[in-house]
Design an enzyme around this catalytic site. Sequence first.
Site, short mmCIF file in Angstrom:
data_model
loop_
_atom_site.label_atom_id
_atom_site.label_comp_id
_atom_site.label_asym_id
_atom_site.label_seq_id
_atom_site.Cartn_x
_atom_site.Cartn_y
_atom_site.Cartn_z
N SER A 106 6.45 100.83 63.45
CA SER A 106 5.66 99.74 62.89
C SER A 106 6.19 98.41 63.40
O SER A 106 7.36 98.30 63.79
CB SER A 106 5.73 99.77 61.36
OG SER A 106 5.14 98.60 60.79
N TYR A 159 10.18 99.90 53.38
CA TYR A 159 9.40 100.34 54.54
C TYR A 159 10.01 99.81 55.83
O TYR A 159 10.20 100.55 56.80
CB TYR A 159 7.97 99.86 54.36
CG TYR A 159 7.00 100.23 55.45
CD1 TYR A 159 6.39 101.49 55.47
CD2 TYR A 159 6.64 99.32 56.45
CE1 TYR A 159 5.48 101.83 56.45
CE2 TYR A 159 5.73 99.66 57.44
CZ TYR A 159 5.15 100.91 57.44
OH TYR A 159 4.25 101.25 58.41
#
Length: 348
Positions: A172, A185
């Site tokens: 990501s 995350y």
Amino acid sequence: MTETEKRIAWGSAIGAATAGLAAWGLLSRKQASMKGQVVAITGGSRGLGLQLAHDFAALGCRLALCARSGEELESARKELEARGAQVYTHECDVSDRKQVGKFIDGTFERFGRIDVLVANAGVIQVGPIESMKIEDFEQAMGVMFWGVLYPVWAVMPHMLERGRGRIVTITSIAGKVSVPHLVPYSCAKFAAVALSEGLRAELGPKGIQVLTVAPGLMRTGSFLNALFKGKQADEFRWFGLGATLPGVSMDAERASSQIISAMRGGKTEKILTAPAQFLARLHGAFPELTTSLMSLVNELILPGMKGGSKDAVSGHEADRKLDSQWFKLATMLGRVAADRLQKAHAGD
């Protein structure tokens, strides 16, 4: 033009043509047919994983998919087999090494090999740092770091023995730049980026291609399955809009196409979406500036913790509680993607 100059000009032209043909030949080999190759995808029952499964199947690949939901896997299997794909599925929590081992072993039993591993499984917790618990970090690391390492570790000996293979890690932009209200995350994605880049450095010379994919926001319906803490409704609003609006987010079909193209072209890194590319480059050049910008975003735009909860609600639950027609209209593209990619199942 003298004879010497003519010979030099012709030599240059022939050299350029030869180099061009060599480059074309190299690209052709990398883009060779994938028909019959075995592609294993974690988190393959919905979202980007399911889109990748469809696109690999369209190339003639055989598929092995794992996910936590047996019901979703069965639905994905039927959908893919109806289009002519050969599919093996295995219910699996990727944070559990034994379960991952059984998935990989089952794939070898069914197909005899794995040519491509796509580590795609993920979980998203959204909320201010004060709302998070140690368990949130453990969960994120379990799915998005150990859940990458375990399948890689299981397939690596076989790929090394064959002297070839491809590993695609879906990380990501949050693994490049730590994003406020997504700290667990981001931590897990940073770890996954480090693993992927280290694998590339060591395994590349041994014939194993490793591609690190760093998407920005994508329209897969992920906001409906994310977990929200703090001021849950407000957190759901900003994340849902970001994961849906065109220009900010990328549709799953385009993302999947770019990932597969990058893999087949032998690329080592692919950052998806223009905003993510800009942010990654800016952070690489001016890390203090981007950290300050993120701090401003946190202070001026994102919801505070005051009055919020440390308990998490799913996006589906938050959506049911949020009686807002404008929000439902604004996130319509994400909802369409959710229906198509099997994300709108919980509680429906």
